[in-house]
Scaffold this motif. Structure first.
Motif, PDB file in Angstrom:
ATOM      1  N   GLY B 123       0.745  -1.421   0.127  1.00  0.00           N
ATOM      2  CA  GLY B 123       0.139  -0.123   0.038  1.00  0.00           C
ATOM      3  C   GLY B 123       0.855   1.120  -0.027  1.00  0.00           C
ATOM      4  N   LEU B 124      -0.055   2.456   0.237  1.00  0.00           N
ATOM      5  CA  LEU B 124       0.718   3.708   0.034  1.00  0.00           C
ATOM      6  C   LEU B 124       0.320   4.595   1.138  1.00  0.00           C
ATOM      7  N   ILE B 125       1.298   5.144   1.601  1.00  0.00           N
ATOM      8  CA  ILE B 125       0.903   6.252   2.716  1.00  0.00           C
ATOM      9  C   ILE B 125       1.447   7.549   2.554  1.00  0.00           C
ATOM     10  N   ILE B 126       0.842   8.685   2.455  1.00  0.00           N
ATOM     11  CA  ILE B 126       1.149  10.052   2.269  1.00  0.00           C
ATOM     12  C   ILE B 126       0.907  10.685   3.495  1.00  0.00           C
ATOM     13  N   VAL B 127       2.009  11.565   3.793  1.00  0.00           N
ATOM     14  CA  VAL B 127       1.735  12.288   5.158  1.00  0.00           C
ATOM     15  C   VAL B 127       2.052  13.723   4.599  1.00  0.00           C
ATOM     16  N   THR B 128       1.310  14.779   4.360  1.00  0.00           N
ATOM     17  CA  THR B 128       2.067  16.144   3.814  1.00  0.00           C
ATOM     18  C   THR B 128       2.686  16.880   4.891  1.00  0.00           C
ATOM     19  N   GLY B 129       2.522  16.855   6.288  1.00  0.00           N
ATOM     20  CA  GLY B 129       3.400  17.234   7.218  1.00  0.00           C
ATOM     21  C   GLY B 129       4.419  16.371   7.474  1.00  0.00           C
ATOM     22  N   SER B 130       4.501  16.259   8.596  1.00  0.00           N
ATOM     23  CA  SER B 130       5.673  15.357   9.332  1.00  0.00           C
ATOM     24  C   SER B 130       5.250  14.171  10.129  1.00  0.00           C
ATOM     25  N   CYS B 131       6.298  13.259  10.346  1.00  0.00           N
ATOM     26  CA  CYS B 131       5.720  12.154  11.012  1.00  0.00           C
ATOM     27  C   CYS B 131       6.543  11.864  12.110  1.00  0.00           C
ATOM     28  N   GLY B 132       6.401  11.119  13.314  1.00  0.00           N
ATOM     29  CA  GLY B 132       6.831  10.901  14.514  1.00  0.00           C
ATOM     30  C   GLY B 132       7.962   9.888  14.393  1.00  0.00           C
ATOM     31  N   TYR B 133       8.630   9.365  15.673  1.00  0.00           N
ATOM     32  CA  TYR B 133       9.582   8.620  15.494  1.00  0.00           C
ATOM     33  C   TYR B 133       9.246   7.270  15.310  1.00  0.00           C
ATOM     34  N   MET B 134      10.174   6.393  14.740  1.00  0.00           N
ATOM     35  CA  MET B 134      10.151   4.974  14.422  1.00  0.00           C
ATOM     36  C   MET B 134       9.045   4.673  13.347  1.00  0.00           C
ATOM     37  N   SER B 135       8.724   5.909  12.473  1.00  0.00           N
ATOM     38  CA  SER B 135       8.150   5.595  11.381  1.00  0.00           C
ATOM     39  C   SER B 135       8.612   4.534  10.409  1.00  0.00           C
ATOM     40  N   GLY B 136       7.728   3.706   9.892  1.00  0.00           N
ATOM     41  CA  GLY B 136       8.505   2.805   8.965  1.00  0.00           C
ATOM     42  C   GLY B 136       9.043   1.357   9.820  1.00  0.00           C
ATOM     43  N   PHE B 137       8.903   1.417  10.869  1.00  0.00           N
ATOM     44  CA  PHE B 137       9.504   0.291  11.721  1.00  0.00           C
ATOM     45  C   PHE B 137       9.158  -0.956  11.005  1.00  0.00           C
ATOM     46  N   MET B 138      10.088  -1.548  10.934  1.00  0.00           N
ATOM     47  CA  MET B 138       9.817  -3.162  10.356  1.00  0.00           C
ATOM     48  C   MET B 138       8.793  -3.071   8.994  1.00  0.00           C
ATOM     49  N   GLY B 139       8.946  -1.939   8.460  1.00  0.00           N
ATOM     50  CA  GLY B 139       7.903  -2.243   7.246  1.00  0.00           C
ATOM     51  C   GLY B 139       8.417  -3.399   6.371  1.00  0.00           C
ATOM     52  N   GLN B 140       7.492  -3.835   5.687  1.00  0.00           N
ATOM     53  CA  GLN B 140       7.575  -5.240   4.789  1.00  0.00           C
ATOM     54  C   GLN B 140       7.574  -4.995   3.504  1.00  0.00           C
ATOM     55  N   GLY B 141       6.976  -3.973   3.169  1.00  0.00           N
ATOM     56  CA  GLY B 141       6.723  -3.417   1.652  1.00  0.00           C
ATOM     57  C   GLY B 141       5.608  -2.279   1.576  1.00  0.00           C
ATOM     58  N   GLY B 142       5.461  -1.714   0.326  1.00  0.00           N
ATOM     59  CA  GLY B 142       4.670  -0.583   0.237  1.00  0.00           C
ATOM     60  C   GLY B 142       5.498   0.800   0.201  1.00  0.00           C
ATOM     61  N   LYS B 143       4.998   1.908  -0.163  1.00  0.00           N
ATOM     62  CA  LYS B 143       5.432   2.961  -0.022  1.00  0.00           C
ATOM     63  C   LYS B 143       5.017   4.127   0.948  1.00  0.00           C
ATOM     64  N   MET B 144       5.864   4.912   1.604  1.00  0.00           N
ATOM     65  CA  MET B 144       5.643   6.072   2.391  1.00  0.00           C
ATOM     66  C   MET B 144       6.098   7.210   2.073  1.00  0.00           C
ATOM     67  N   ILE B 145       5.336   8.040   1.838  1.00  0.00           N
ATOM     68  CA  ILE B 145       5.695   9.611   1.436  1.00  0.00           C
ATOM     69  C   ILE B 145       5.532  10.650   2.413  1.00  0.00           C
ATOM     70  N   ILE B 146       6.755  11.075   3.006  1.00  0.00           N
ATOM     71  CA  ILE B 146       6.634  12.070   3.935  1.00  0.00           C
ATOM     72  C   ILE B 146       6.986  13.412   3.358  1.00  0.00           C
ATOM     73  N   CYS B 147       6.306  14.300   3.203  1.00  0.00           N
ATOM     74  CA  CYS B 147       6.576  15.613   2.645  1.00  0.00           C
ATOM     75  C   CYS B 147       7.337  16.456   3.658  1.00  0.00           C
ATOM     76  N   GLY B 148       7.027  16.350   4.740  1.00  0.00           N
ATOM     77  CA  GLY B 148       7.789  17.049   5.652  1.00  0.00           C
ATOM     78  C   GLY B 148       8.900  16.567   6.351  1.00  0.00           C
ATOM     79  N   ASP B 149       9.123  16.466   7.757  1.00  0.00           N
ATOM     80  CA  ASP B 149      10.257  15.921   8.505  1.00  0.00           C
ATOM     81  C   ASP B 149      10.083  14.738   8.936  1.00  0.00           C
ATOM     82  N   ALA B 150      10.869  13.731   9.071  1.00  0.00           N
ATOM     83  CA  ALA B 150      10.809  12.514   9.873  1.00  0.00           C
ATOM     84  C   ALA B 150      11.462  12.478  11.039  1.00  0.00           C
ATOM     85  N   ALA B 151      10.944  12.080  12.220  1.00  0.00           N
ATOM     86  CA  ALA B 151      11.446  12.083  13.295  1.00  0.00           C
ATOM     87  C   ALA B 151      12.620  11.360  13.647  1.00  0.00           C
ATOM     88  N   GLU B 152      13.117  10.803  14.835  1.00  0.00           N
ATOM     89  CA  GLU B 152      14.140   9.764  14.901  1.00  0.00           C
ATOM     90  C   GLU B 152      13.803   8.478  14.636  1.00  0.00           C
TER      91      GLU B 152
END
Lengths: 453, 235
Positions: B123-152
Motif C-alpha cells: 500500500g501507500l501512505i502519504i503524509v503532507t506534514g511530518s511524522c513521528g519517531y520510528m515511522s516505517g518500523f519493520m516495514g515489509q513492503g509498500g511506500k511511504m511519502i513524508i512531505c515534511g520532516d521525519a523524526a528519529e
C-alpha cells in the motif's frame, strides 16, 4: 572425593579412576560457553525448556478418589460430560467443543503444511478446535477445521479481515509461555518461497517478529482493540486474550477488565518453533503456578465462571488436563504433545536425526527446518514423510485417549462432568505444591503457607 | 448521500448503519463522530463515508475497499490492517497510522504520530506534514511519502518498504540507508502527490526532485556475527 584428595592420591602414587565434574561448569555449561565463543551470538533452538523440572508441577498433586465420603461413578459405564463452552460473556456465538482439549496456535512456517492440515483434521474429528498461528490462515486449515480460532499477533502477517470473519473465535496474542516478552522467530531455512509470500517478506530472511502489537501498547489500548475485533466480526465470535505466564495475577485481571471472553495463560513449559534458548529456560512461571494465579485473579474480580480460562504449557496427558481443570481451567491447549502425536521425536528416519547431531527423544531442532519426520519443516521431501490422514488419525486418537483419562479420573472422584473437578479432589505431594495450589499436603490437613492452619 | 448522526447511538449501531450503505456502494456522511473509537471498522465495499469531525482509535481498521474521509483529526491505528481502499484525514493522525496495512492508500493531510506505517506490508501512505519517531518500523513492503520532516529512527529494521522524505530526517533507524532517487521514483512521487492531494496543497509541497529515499540496508535480514557493529543494537 574432592580434587585435593585426588592430587594427594596422585602424588602418593595411588591410582584412582574417579572423575569429578564441576557442579557449576557441567558438560552442558561447557558446551554452551564454547558454542557461544565460536558463534558470538546467543543460542537459538526450538521445542521449549529442556531443564529438569525442579519446580512444582502437576506431578506434585494426586487425586483423592471417592471411598466413603464421596460416591464414585462407574468408571467404564456412567456418563461423564466433557462438553466445553467458551466465550459466552459477550459473544453471540460461544465456542462449543466436545472435549476440553484444544490445539494451540502454531504457524504455517513453523510447521509444515501437512502438519497444519493434520492438526485441523485431527482436532475436528473429535469435536475440538484448531488455531491459526503467526502467518495467517491456510484455506485448507479452514476447510478442515470444525472450529477454527484466528490468531491476531503482533506481526500481523497475513492479517485478513475476511479470514477473521470466517473464524469461530479470535485470539489476541500478547505473549507466549516459552518466550514471554519476545516475538516469534523463523530462521532462514524455513522462510521458503511460499512462506515468504504468505508473510509478505523477502525469501530466506531470518524473520524476527515484533514483541509488541503495532497499534496498541497497554491494557487501555487493548480495551479499544478488543472492541474493534468485535466490530469486525459483528460481536459474533468470542475474543480470547493469550498471555505468556509472567505476572499472571495482574495480567489476567487486566485482560478480563479489557473485555476478554476467554483468557489463555501459557506457562513456561510451553513450546516454540524457535527462540533464544535462554528465553525458554529462564523466563516466565510454570504452568501449575500460572493456573492458580489466574483462577485467583478471576475470583477476586468476581468473574470466575464468566470469563473462561484456558491453560497451556507442557500439558502431556489427560492427567495434566484433569488437574488443570480441578484447579480452575475450563480447557487446555496442547501444542508439543500434538506434534509428538504427529511423529515428532519418533524413532524413524534415524539417519536424519544423526545429521542434526541428535537422536529420537532428544531432538529439539525445530528451528533448523530439517525435521526428520516432516512436522517442523518447509522441505517438500521431508514433509512427504507426514501423510495427512494418518497423522490426523493419531492426533484424534491422542485427544480421545486424553479425554478418556480425564473421564476416568473425574468418575473416580464422583463427577458426572469433568468441569466439576475441584481442588478438593486433590492432595499435594510437596509443600510447594500445597502452598501454590492451596491444597492440603498429603498426610496433613494443612495448606502450606496458609495463615489459618 | 445518506446522513447519519452519531448522537445517542452506540458504536455498533453507527457501524451497522455505515456498513449497510457501504455494502451497496452508497455514500454516507456521518455527523458528530465525537472522536469516538472504532468508527468505520471493517468496511467491506466500495462506498464512501465522510466523518464530519474527528475520530478516535482504529478508524477504518480492517477495511477492504471503501473510501473514508475524515474532516478532522484521527486517533491511533488509523486504517490499521487495511486490505484495500482509501482513507483521507484532513487533519492530523495519531500514532501507528497505517499500521500493518496490506494495501490501499492512506493520506494524512497534516502531521502523523510515532510509528507511522509500522509493519506495513504493502500500500501507500502519504503524509503532507511530518511524522513521528520510528515511522516505517519493520516495514515489509509498500511506500511511504513524508512531505515534511521525519523524526528519529526512521525506517528501523525494514524489509522492503520504501520511505520518501521531503524534509529533514532527524535520524535513521537501524539498517536504514539513504539511496539515490531515480527518475522512476521522481515520476512516482509527482504522480502520487498529484493523484491523492488537492491542487491547493501541491504548491506548498516539495516536488519529486527534493525527496530523499530511504530503504533497508539489508544487513539485518540475516544473522551475521561478523558484522557486530551493525548487530549490537539489533540482537
Amino acid at each position: 572425593m574432592g580434587t585435593g584428595s585426588l592430587i594427594i592420591m596422585a602424588k602418593s602414587g595411588i591410582e584412582s579412576k574417579t572423575l569429578q565434574k564441576s557442579g557449576t561448569f557441567s558438560s552442558r555449561v561447557i558446551d554452551d560457553i564454547q558454542t557461544k565463543a565460536a558463534s558470538g551470538i546467543y543460542r537459538m533452538r526450538g521445542y521449549g525448556t529442556l531443564r529438569e523440572r525442579h519446580w512444582a508441577t502437576f506431578d506434585d498433586l494426586t487425586f483423592l478418589p471417592c471411598s466413603l465420603t464421596r460416591i464414585p461413578l462407574e468408571g467404564y459405564r456412567e456418563k461423564c460430560e466433557t462438553k466445553t463452552v467458551l466465550g459466552g460473556r459477550f459473544a453471540e456465538q460461544p465456542i462449543k467443543l466436545d472435549i476440553p482439549i484444544m490445539i494451540t496456535g502454531m504457524s504455517w512456517g513453523a510447521l509444515s503444511y501437512n502438519a497444519k492440515v493434520a492438526l485441523a483434521k485431527g482436532a475436528s474429528q473429535i469435536g475440538s478446535s484448531n488455531t491459526t498461528g503467526d502467518g495467517g490462515m491456510l484455506d485448507a486449515e479452514r476447510e478442515n477445521s470444525r472450529t477454527l480460532i484466528y490468531e491476531v499477533l503482533p506481526s500481523r502477517y497475513g492479517i485478513n479481515v475476511h479470514h477473521m470473519r470466517m473464524s469461530d473465535g479470535i485470539e489476541l496474542t500478547i505473549g507466549q509461555g516459552a518466550k514471554p516478552g519476545t516475538g516469534g522467530l523463523l530462521l532462514e531455512s524455513k522462510v521458503s518461497d511460499e512462506i515468504a509470500q504468505k508473510r509478505e517478506l523477502p525469501i530466506g530472511v531470518d524473520q524476527r517478529s515484533p514483541a509488541r502489537h503495532p497499534d496498541m501498547l497497554g491494557p487501555d489500548d487493548m480495551t479499544i482493540k478488543i472492541e474493534e475485533l468485535r466490530e469486525a466480526t459483528d460481536w459474533r465470535v468470542p475474543i480470547f486474550v493469550k498471555l505468556g505466564a509472567s505476572r499472571v495475577y495482574d495480567d489476567v485481571k487486566l485482560a478480563a477488565k479489557a473485555g476478554a471472553d476467554v483468557v489463555v495463560v501459557d506457562g513456561m513449559e510451553g513450546g516454540t518453533g524457535a527462540s533464544p534458548a535462554i528465553m525458554q529456560e529462564h523466563t516466565g512461571i510454570p504452568t501449575l503456578a500460572a493456573v492458580c494465579e489466574a483462577r485467583t485473579a478471576l475470583e477476586d474480580m468476581g468473574l470466575y465462571g464468566t470469563v473462561q480460562l484456558i491453560i497451556s504449557g507442557g500439558i502431556r496427558d489427560g492427567v495434566d488436563v484433569a488437574k488443570a481443570m480441578a484447579l480452575g481451567a475450563d480447557a487446555v491447549y496442547i501444542g508439543t504433545a500434538a506434534l509428538i502425536a504427529l511423529n515428532c521425536n519418533r524413532p524413524i528416519y534415524i539417519e536424519d536425526y544423526k545429521k542434526l547431531d541428535t537422536e529420537p527423544h532428544f531432538c529439539h531442532y525445530c528451528h533448523t527446518g530439517r525435521c526428520p519426520v516432516g512436522v517442523t519443516t518447509q522441505d517438500p521431501e521431508l514433509m512427504e514423510r507426514l501423510p495427512v490422514d494418518e497423522a490426523a488419525e493419531r492426533v484424534t486418537n491422542l485427544l480421545r485417549a486424553m479425554t478418556l483419562e480425564i473421564q476416568m479420573l473425574a468418575r473416580a472422584c464422583g463427577k458426572s462432568d469433568a468441569h466439576h473437578l475441584e481442588p478438593e479432589d486433590m492432595a499435594a505431594l510437596t509443600a510447594e505444591a500445597s502452598a501454590i495450589c492451596r491444597v492440603p499436603l498429603a498426610g496433613t490437613r494443612r495448606v502450606w503457607g496458609s495463615s489459618n492452619t | 448521500m445518506a446522513k447519519l448522526n452519531c448522537n445517542g447511538q452506540t458504536i455498533r449501531e453507527i457501524n451497522s448503519s455505515i456498513r449497510k450503505c457501504i455494502s451497496v456502494g452508497e455514500s454516507v456522511a456521518v455527523e458528530s463522530p465525537g472522536a469516538r473509537h472504532n468508527l468505520g471498522v471493517a468496511l467491506l465495499g466500495s462506498g464512501e463515508v465522510t466523518f464530519q469531525g474527528s475520530v478516535g482509535y482504529y478508524c477504518g481498521g480492517l477495511m477492504d475497499g471503501a473510501t473514508i474521509r475524515i474532516r478532522g483529526n484521527a486517533g491511533w491505528g488509523l486504517a490499521e490492517s487495511m486490505l484495500d481502499g482509501q482513507v483521507i484525514v484532513e487533519g492530523n493522525a495519531g500514532n501507528s497510522a497505517g499500521a500493518a496495512i496490506r494495501g490501499g492508500t492512506l493520506v494524512v493531510q497534516g502531521d502523523s504520530g510515532a510509528r507511522t506505517g509500522v509493519s506495513m506490508k504493502n500500500g501507500l501512505i502519504i503524509v503532507t506534514g511530518s511524522c513521528g519517531y520510528m515511522s516505517g518500523f519493520m516495514g515489509q513492503g509498500g511506500k511511504m511519502i513524508i512531505c515534511g520532516d521525519a523524526a528519529e529512527a526512521l525506517g528501523d529494521s525494514m524489509y522492503e518498504t520504501v520511505c520518501f522524505v521531503g524534509g529533514k530526517i532527524a535520524d535513521l533507524g537501524n539498517d536504514a540507508i539513504v539511496v539515490d532517487i531515480t527518475n522512476e521514483d521522481r515520476a512516482f512521487l509527482d504522480a502520487s502527490l498529484r493523484k491523492h492531494l488537492p491542487n491547493t496543497m501541491l504548491k506548498n509541497l516539495p516536488n519529486g526532485d527534493n525527496f530523499k529515499k530511504v530503504v533497508s540496508g539489508k544487513k539485518l535480514w540475516n544473522f551475521d556475527k561478523s558484522d557486530w557493529k551493525t548487530w549490537e543494537q539489533a540482537l
